[in-house]
Structure formats: C-alpha cells, structure tokens
Design a protein around this motif. Sequence first.
Motif, PDB file in Angstrom:
ATOM      1  N   SER A 263       1.073  -0.876   0.006  1.00 44.98           N
ATOM      2  CA  SER A 263       0.137  -0.518   0.284  1.00 44.98           C
ATOM      3  C   SER A 263       0.599   1.503   0.148  1.00 44.98           C
ATOM      4  O   SER A 263       1.921   0.725   0.180  1.00 44.98           O
ATOM      5  N   THR A 264       0.521   2.783  -0.514  1.00 47.08           N
ATOM      6  CA  THR A 264       1.458   3.964  -0.344  1.00 47.08           C
ATOM      7  C   THR A 264       1.311   3.970   1.387  1.00 47.08           C
ATOM      8  O   THR A 264       1.453   5.383   1.529  1.00 47.08           O
ATOM      9  N   ASN A 265       0.510   3.774   2.225  1.00 46.78           N
ATOM     10  CA  ASN A 265       0.129   3.727   3.141  1.00 46.78           C
ATOM     11  C   ASN A 265       0.801   3.043   4.572  1.00 46.78           C
ATOM     12  O   ASN A 265       1.299   2.197   4.508  1.00 46.78           O
ATOM     13  N   THR A 266       1.023   3.319   5.393  1.00 48.57           N
ATOM     14  CA  THR A 266       1.405   2.933   6.689  1.00 48.57           C
ATOM     15  C   THR A 266       0.604   2.099   7.337  1.00 48.57           C
ATOM     16  O   THR A 266      -0.091   2.180   7.368  1.00 48.57           O
ATOM     17  N   LEU A 267       0.882   0.673   7.649  1.00 52.09           N
ATOM     18  CA  LEU A 267       0.248  -0.147   8.165  1.00 52.09           C
ATOM     19  C   LEU A 267       0.973  -0.881   9.337  1.00 52.09           C
ATOM     20  O   LEU A 267       1.801  -1.158   9.791  1.00 52.09           O
ATOM     21  N   LYS A 268      -0.741  -0.905  10.008  1.00 57.22           N
ATOM     22  CA  LYS A 268      -0.500  -1.542  10.859  1.00 57.22           C
ATOM     23  C   LYS A 268      -1.278  -3.069  11.611  1.00 57.22           C
ATOM     24  O   LYS A 268      -2.460  -4.226  11.001  1.00 57.22           O
ATOM     25  N   LEU A 269      -0.197  -3.810  11.414  1.00 62.41           N
ATOM     26  CA  LEU A 269      -0.211  -5.140  11.185  1.00 62.41           C
ATOM     27  C   LEU A 269      -0.831  -6.148  11.996  1.00 62.41           C
ATOM     28  O   LEU A 269      -0.922  -6.198  13.973  1.00 62.41           O
ATOM     29  N   PRO A 270      -1.942  -6.379  11.943  1.00 56.70           N
ATOM     30  CA  PRO A 270      -3.656  -7.856  12.922  1.00 56.70           C
ATOM     31  C   PRO A 270      -2.254  -8.783  13.673  1.00 56.70           C
ATOM     32  O   PRO A 270      -0.666  -9.060  13.715  1.00 56.70           O
TER      33      PRO A 270
ATOM     34  N   GLN B 248      10.309  -8.821  13.682  1.00 55.56           N
ATOM     35  CA  GLN B 248      10.154  -7.493  15.053  1.00 55.56           C
ATOM     36  C   GLN B 248       9.150  -7.103  16.088  1.00 55.56           C
ATOM     37  O   GLN B 248       8.305  -7.830  15.145  1.00 55.56           O
ATOM     38  N   ASN B 249      10.103  -6.817  16.652  1.00 56.08           N
ATOM     39  CA  ASN B 249       8.913  -6.436  17.505  1.00 56.08           C
ATOM     40  C   ASN B 249       7.996  -5.139  17.021  1.00 56.08           C
ATOM     41  O   ASN B 249       6.663  -5.221  17.295  1.00 56.08           O
ATOM     42  N   SER B 250       8.087  -4.046  16.761  1.00 59.00           N
ATOM     43  CA  SER B 250       7.131  -3.469  15.372  1.00 59.00           C
ATOM     44  C   SER B 250       6.053  -3.994  14.838  1.00 59.00           C
ATOM     45  O   SER B 250       6.097  -4.490  14.321  1.00 59.00           O
ATOM     46  N   GLY B 251       4.870  -3.257  15.198  1.00 63.63           N
ATOM     47  CA  GLY B 251       3.414  -3.788  14.638  1.00 63.63           C
ATOM     48  C   GLY B 251       4.025  -3.338  12.997  1.00 63.63           C
ATOM     49  O   GLY B 251       2.332  -2.725  12.177  1.00 63.63           O
ATOM     50  N   LEU B 252       4.026  -1.830  12.784  1.00 64.03           N
ATOM     51  CA  LEU B 252       3.756  -0.619  12.062  1.00 64.03           C
ATOM     52  C   LEU B 252       4.525  -1.619  10.894  1.00 64.03           C
ATOM     53  O   LEU B 252       6.166  -1.172  10.747  1.00 64.03           O
TER      54      LEU B 252
ATOM     55  N   VAL C 169       8.021 -13.928   8.615  1.00 66.58           N
ATOM     56  CA  VAL C 169       7.263 -14.761   9.912  1.00 66.58           C
ATOM     57  C   VAL C 169       8.180 -15.819   9.865  1.00 66.58           C
ATOM     58  O   VAL C 169       7.907 -16.643   8.789  1.00 66.58           O
ATOM     59  N   HIS C 170       8.420 -16.525  10.877  1.00 65.77           N
ATOM     60  CA  HIS C 170       8.290 -18.161  10.736  1.00 65.77           C
ATOM     61  C   HIS C 170       7.521 -19.002  11.794  1.00 65.77           C
ATOM     62  O   HIS C 170       6.939 -18.468  13.006  1.00 65.77           O
ATOM     63  N   LEU C 171       7.261 -20.162  10.193  1.00 64.43           N
ATOM     64  CA  LEU C 171       5.735 -20.669  11.519  1.00 64.43           C
ATOM     65  C   LEU C 171       7.010 -22.230  11.647  1.00 64.43           C
ATOM     66  O   LEU C 171       7.388 -22.987  10.897  1.00 64.43           O
ATOM     67  N   LEU C 172       7.206 -22.483  12.848  1.00 67.29           N
ATOM     68  CA  LEU C 172       7.600 -24.041  13.114  1.00 67.29           C
ATOM     69  C   LEU C 172       6.532 -24.892  14.066  1.00 67.29           C
ATOM     70  O   LEU C 172       6.173 -24.758  14.839  1.00 67.29           O
TER      71      LEU C 172
ATOM     72  N   TYR D  54      26.906 -16.905   2.856  1.00 68.08           N
ATOM     73  CA  TYR D  54      25.329 -17.003   2.672  1.00 68.08           C
ATOM     74  C   TYR D  54      25.299 -16.047   3.476  1.00 68.08           C
ATOM     75  O   TYR D  54      25.585 -15.798   5.112  1.00 68.08           O
ATOM     76  N   ALA D  55      24.087 -14.840   3.389  1.00 75.50           N
ATOM     77  CA  ALA D  55      23.062 -14.393   3.874  1.00 75.50           C
ATOM     78  C   ALA D  55      21.761 -14.688   4.495  1.00 75.50           C
ATOM     79  O   ALA D  55      20.934 -15.657   4.766  1.00 75.50           O
ATOM     80  N   LEU D  56      22.167 -14.300   5.780  1.00 76.27           N
ATOM     81  CA  LEU D  56      20.818 -14.280   7.107  1.00 76.27           C
ATOM     82  C   LEU D  56      20.506 -12.931   7.099  1.00 76.27           C
ATOM     83  O   LEU D  56      20.656 -12.044   7.111  1.00 76.27           O
ATOM     84  N   ASN D  57      18.908 -12.692   6.464  1.00 77.86           N
ATOM     85  CA  ASN D  57      18.230 -11.783   6.097  1.00 77.86           C
ATOM     86  C   ASN D  57      17.291 -11.317   7.545  1.00 77.86           C
ATOM     87  O   ASN D  57      16.449 -10.312   6.348  1.00 77.86           O
ATOM     88  N   THR D  58      17.807 -11.703   8.295  1.00 76.14           N
ATOM     89  CA  THR D  58      16.450 -11.490   9.676  1.00 76.14           C
ATOM     90  C   THR D  58      16.875  -9.816   9.636  1.00 76.14           C
ATOM     91  O   THR D  58      17.447  -9.597   9.763  1.00 76.14           O
ATOM     92  N   PRO D  59      15.594  -9.010   9.699  1.00 75.05           N
ATOM     93  CA  PRO D  59      15.347  -7.615   9.660  1.00 75.05           C
ATOM     94  C   PRO D  59      15.762  -7.767  10.946  1.00 75.05           C
ATOM     95  O   PRO D  59      15.888  -8.263  12.118  1.00 75.05           O
ATOM     96  N   GLY D  60      17.911  -6.393  11.216  1.00 74.76           N
ATOM     97  CA  GLY D  60      17.665  -6.083  12.606  1.00 74.76           C
ATOM     98  C   GLY D  60      18.849  -6.933  12.793  1.00 74.76           C
ATOM     99  O   GLY D  60      19.854  -6.599  13.933  1.00 74.76           O
ATOM    100  N   LYS D  61      19.263  -7.922  11.748  1.00 79.72           N
ATOM    101  CA  LYS D  61      19.906  -8.799  12.256  1.00 79.72           C
ATOM    102  C   LYS D  61      20.863  -9.684  10.930  1.00 79.72           C
ATOM    103  O   LYS D  61      21.183 -10.223  10.805  1.00 79.72           O
ATOM    104  N   LYS D  62      20.841  -8.678  10.308  1.00 83.83           N
ATOM    105  CA  LYS D  62      21.561  -9.133   8.671  1.00 83.83           C
ATOM    106  C   LYS D  62      23.058  -9.346   9.013  1.00 83.83           C
ATOM    107  O   LYS D  62      23.957  -8.568   9.687  1.00 83.83           O
ATOM    108  N   SER D  63      23.828 -10.477   8.443  1.00 81.37           N
ATOM    109  CA  SER D  63      24.605 -11.018   8.892  1.00 81.37           C
ATOM    110  C   SER D  63      25.034 -11.686   7.133  1.00 81.37           C
ATOM    111  O   SER D  63      24.234 -12.457   6.879  1.00 81.37           O
TER     112      SER D  63
END
Length: 848
Positions: free
Chosen positions: A493-500, A522-526, A535-538, A586-595
């Motif tokens: 979208s063109t606006n900021t979304l709040k995740l359910p 990430q902790n933020s819901g925006l 999102v990981h399902l395990l 090999y890239a770990l692309n976890t947002p905030g922990k990319k390495s």
Amino acid sequence: MKNKLKKVIVATTVLGLTQAAWINNVPMVQAATPNNTSQTQKAVKTLSNVPVVKLSSKSSVRITDVNVLTQDEGKLITYTLTYTNNEKKSLQLVDYWTKVRSKSGTSYTSKLLTQDAEKKSVAAGSTLSVTYVTTVGKNVQLSNLNFEIVKWDFSKPNYESILGKINIPDSYTVATPVNTVKKVRINDIPVKIKVQGLQTFSASDTSNYASVKINLHNVGYKGLENPNVKWVLRTKGGSSYPLNLNSNDTTYSVQPQESRSINYITTVPKKVKLDGAELIMVQENEAEKSVIPLATMQMPKSTSLQNTEIKVGKVHTITLEDNKGKMATSVGDVSVSQTHGNNYYTVNFKFKNTGSREVAVPKYDFSVQNKKGNDYPLSTKALDNLKLKPDEERLIRLTFSLPYDEADGTLKLVMNTPKAEGTEGTGSKEIKFSYPAGTYILPKATSMQQSIGTESTLQIQNGTLGVTWNSVQRLPWDNADVLSARVTLRNVSTNTLKLPQLKGMLSIDSADIADTQLLISQNSGLLGPGMSIDVHLLTSLPTNLDVAQLQVALSEVVGENTSELIRLTHIGQLPQIPQVELGSNYALNTPGKKSELQVKRTLIYPGTSSDIVYTELQVKNIEDRQIDLAKLTGYYESKNGEYYKTTVKQIDYPAGPGDSALVTMWSKIPRKTVVSDMKLLIGETISGDTGKEGTTTGAGYVDAASFELKPDQESTLNTIKNLEIYPFTLQTRDFKASLSGGSTVNLSWNYDAVRNNDMNMPESEHKLIVQLIEPTGKVFDKEIVLDKDLKEGNNKFLNWTVEDVVFEDRRSGAYTIAIYDEFQGQRIKLATQAMGFVPAVGNLPGAE
C-alpha cells in the motif's frame, strides 16, 4: 388461561424480516384500491351490510366486529355491538343485553369483556361499543348463529323481550377487507392496523416461510409500550399458524401519532394454499382467563419471493430492521488450496456501514451452495459483537472445505439471517427461522497450489499486504525433525500499515498442527510502504513421518477469536536446502540482524574411538548499526544421511557495523564415519536461551544452509621455528632445555607472537601443548593457555621445569620437542624437532 394461550401462540422471539434486504427492497403486493377493485370484490358484503336492531325510533344497535378463534375445545367468538343514541337523554345499557343462540335453539353463554364492564350508558347523541365473548362448538358455523338483542320487559313471563336478531349470512365476510385500515384498541390505546403484504419463500423441501408485514399507527395520546398482542395466520381451510415477531422488536413501542411497520414470520407446509387467508390479532386477557381475538383482517394475495443472486463484483445493500441502518456487502477475492480429497477455500467478505449512525452487524449464518444445490454450512466468529461506525468498513474471511466432486462449477455464498429460538415457557417446540439476506455468486478462486516463491495479495483492515512463502525446511533436531516455513509480509500500500495480531498454523496432509509456533522478525507492528517482515512458522515432526502435502495458514487474533487470513499449499517434495560452496558467503537476512556467514576452516582432532570435527565460521555484521549477532545451530551431515549436532560457541556481546566474529562448532563423530565429504547445516536458532560460556540452546532453527567442508590436511612441521595456532602466529627465537646435573631440566621458550584481531572471538577453548620427549621415551607435557600463558608481543619468554630421576647425573644428550593444538582433550600435532640438551647455553633451533 396459560394453557389456552400455549395452544394458540408459540414462540414470541423470532427472526425479523427487516434485517433482510429483500423485505425492504422488494415492494409488498397491495390490494386493489377502490378505484380498480374488481366487480367481484365490490359484490362482497361485510358487517356494514347487516341490518341494525331498533331500540327506539331514534336509537339502534348493530354488530360492528366479529372475530373467531378456533381452539381444540371449540370456537371462541368475540363480537362487538355498537349502540347509537340519537335521543336527548342517556341510554342505560343496564336495560339491554345480548344472547347467542344457534338456529336450532342451542343457547351459548355470552359475557361482556371486563374492559367494557364499566360502560353503563350511552350519552345522548353519541355511540358506544362494547364487546362480548362466547364459546361455541368447533363445527358450528358463524352463519348458523343469531346474536339476540334483549331488553328487560316485566310484562313478559320471563321478563325478557327480544328486540331483534342479528345473523351474518355465510356470503358475508367479517374480516377487514384487503388494503383497509382497521381501528382497534390495544392496551386501551386506539391503534389503526393495516396489513401491508404477504410474501412466501422456500424454507425447505417441504415447507415455505410466510412473511407478513403489518403497519401500526398509534392514533391515541399515550405511547403503546410493549403491546402483548399476538398474530395468527388462518388459512381458508381453517388451519392456524402463529406468527412470530422479530426478536429485535420484542420490546418495541409506538409513540403517539407514530406509524411503525413490524414484520412477522411463520412456516407453512408447501401444500397449504394461502389464497383467502386471514390474519387474526389476539391478546391474552387475564380477567377472562383466556385468549381473546381482537381483529380479523383479510390477507392480500401472497407473492413468491425468489432469492436474488448478487453477481460477481457487485455490491448488495441490506437495510437493517425497521430502517435502523444500511450496510453495503460484497465478495472480494477467493482463494483455494487443495487438501487430500478436498478443496479448501478462503473468501474475503466486506461490510460497510452506508448509514448515518452506528450499526450492530447481525450475527449472520453463512453457507456455501454448489451447482448441485447442496448446502454446506460454515462457521465464523468474526461477527461477534461487531459494530460499524458510519462509513466504516470491516473485512472478514470465511473459510470452508468441499470434497473434490462437490467443488465443480460455480459456487454461491449464502448469508442467512440469524436463527431465533422459541421463548421458554410457551409450551412450543423450539422454533428456528433463518432465511437468505443475500446470495453471492463467488468469483473463480485463485489457486494457492505450489505457492512457494509466489507473492499473493492479502486485504487487511487498513491496506494490502503482499504475502510470499519464501522457504520451507525440514531439519534434524535432537530426536525429531524441526519443520519451519518462512513467510514474508510486504506492505504494497501507499500508507503505513498496522499489522494485525497473528497466529500461525502448519498443516501436514490435511492435519492441522496445534502446537505450531509463530515468530516475527521484528517487534514493531508498523510497516511503512514497501517495508517487509519475515514470519516463521515452526513445529517438530517424527523423523519417520513422510510429508506429501504441506499448508501454511495465517490467522488474525481478535480477543479470544481467530479469523483465517490466508492459506498456502505445497504438494510434493520439499525444496532443497541452499548449498554453499567452500569459500562462499551465505546471507542471513533477518531484519535487524543481517549478516554473512563463511566457513573458514575445518579441523579433525583424532581420538581413540571418535574424532572431533571442528569448524570455524566468520560471521560479519552487514547492518549499519551495532547488533547482537544471530545465535546459530549446526549439524554435521554425512554423505549417507547421518546427523551429528554441534556444540556452538560465539560471542555474547554486540558486533559493530562491518565487524566480524568467530563462531566455532564441533562434534564428536565415530571413527568409522567418513568425515572427508561431510557438510555442515547451519541455521538461526529461535526461541533459544543463552547459557553458560555463551552456548546457545533453543526450540529449533530456521533459514538453514548446507555448507561444503574441506578438512585441513596439512602435515606436521619438522621445525618449531614458525607456528600457527589461531589467532596467534608464533616465531621461535630460541628454545633450550638445560640440564642441571641433578633430576631437574630447565626449559625456556623465547618467541615473538602476533595476534590476529580481525575478528571478535569467544573465549578460546584451544590449548598449546609443548611436549618434551627424552631418549628413553619418557614424555613430559607443558600446557600453555592462549591469551593467558601465551601473550602477544616480541621477545617473550615461557619458562618451566621438568623433574624426573631419568635426568640424574646426565651431562648431555638429545631430546625431541613436539607442539600440539589440543581441543577438548584431543590433539593435532603442529610441529616436531630434535634438539640437544646443553649444560648452560641453549641452542637455536637448527635450520630447515
């Protein structure tokens, strides 16, 4: 009295038709007006055609209303006599009364209703109505009765004088004609009533719903509060069907001069014809201990209502009961996933309040119909306590499954009005009414098969998300396997979304796994425009369980309820785990922990029954800020599919932007296992705890890759002049073993040490072992701890002594120095060199 009431009136709390769009959008069929009434209708005679009975030359009485209610024990008849007094003095009603007698002479008791008991006289120049009630045999026809007007006459033997007899011929109608207003008194308040229409529509294979719309106009000066009148639909054949009131209107009121339309409903067998039906208004009369009919009205010709189907992409507007609001409803995208033997559908359905005030959305029941006409109910809690402000929209998702052979062709979604049950204490069976408020043709469903790597769109309350199932992995984990799926949510979208608030579910071969974990990166819901999160399902699986089909479902959590948002399906073999060649990143692309990860080297420390396989990794922070590097899990994998979990050690403090850190992994592996072609599975540990000495334990790991390994095969050096033991590079200046002439040997190692500080390191578990081997074979070890005993710098010394009787009285001789890298008690020989004892002066190690 109550037993009589039960026989006539069943439930009072039922479904109101005003919640359905059809009752408001389809006009009721009205009776012909006087201008276009047919000749046959004009010929029908009513009570107004019945002759009056003269009381005097200027006063008379006539019958103005008759109502008949058939009961099991007989017919209850109310009849109203209206006195007209044109005299100049009052007419005393105590002088007059009435009897009911059949033409054959059978007399029936007639009683003045209690509500009229206080009416004693008719004022000069006025009229007055009083109502009587009597009960006759069930088979007695109204035309066979005479309503006698009697006056006291003391000159007669029985003191009675019959002034006249009123008879209603069979050709007369006592019901109020169609499209005509009837004035009655309800709770002693004058009310005009009018039947506005009769509609029927199918309820089942054997019955129809009959809907009656009645208008009440309060012409009095007091409000009509909670009128306790009931309505009965009586067919021409005499069958009675109690009508049930809208459950939302059970406590309705009609204010003075207010007009209000009320809807009633009942079920009637399809074989019963409603032509010529009548509507009877009845009221429980406490004083008479009975149920009293108050009005009888002819019903207009019924119209058959066909459920309107809403075409794909069209909006259907529903008017709520009694015009309390309007809602626009529509079907959006439909998706389908295949399970074993079934198709699994998700339907996006939208409500919008198009009115000017807040509305409560009724708890509609949904079902889906296939082309065969088979109906499959589905459940949702999304409408529980749902209210919409003006112009507010709410998107809900409806899920259902159909067998393959029932899912062919066009499907229809039916939105049924809520079911209302009979009231306790009515003595009736439970009554449930429900009818379509809308039938929506569903668009062709978008397939969610083989959906890994494909982005789908998902409508949420305030925008649109792109949903991509990026990967699924089945990895070894202790005595089971861990199954993980990574899903990326992207704000398109063109606006900021709040995740359910989200809940995840993995389903294997149609079996939902209740203990599925959901982890958000990430902790933020925006989410800003273009931003994404993972999102990981395990969950865990038995190692011997085959997976033929896997589904990933995301649901929205609202309070204690969940509503499924999307379900994606994969059939067949799971995708291969990424392979990383030796020397590649090999890239770990976890947002905030990319390495980035790279294997630096692998060593084998030989043992008696098992070898230690040891690997060093470089992990580089590629974020632009200081971060805690991802905790890692590793498994060595042999060529024949054997797995060995590693012990992992890494730093427990943040790494700066662009900084690298050393991570070590190792495991003991039986010597019979070929390790030369092993690979190393490495993934990010989740739900883990960091224990002592920086070791990490967790509930699983995700985003794994298989790294190619090549164990180092370097041979042992034949000199100790230049040595490598990471992170140190050593150069020996001098090494000497000095005999003392007794049992003691003094050893001195003079060296230069350069430490590699390119990477942050956890505390080293390596030790340097310097071994002195004297000619008789005796061995003497010196343990040197890195960064403690062995220190960085030039011209450093390590001094120690060895004492043994083997050295007594020795003046010269040779010995061997061997240097080892020791890890977890097992060693790799780095270098060895033969040297000579000296009594006082050491000797420089020989040339190569």
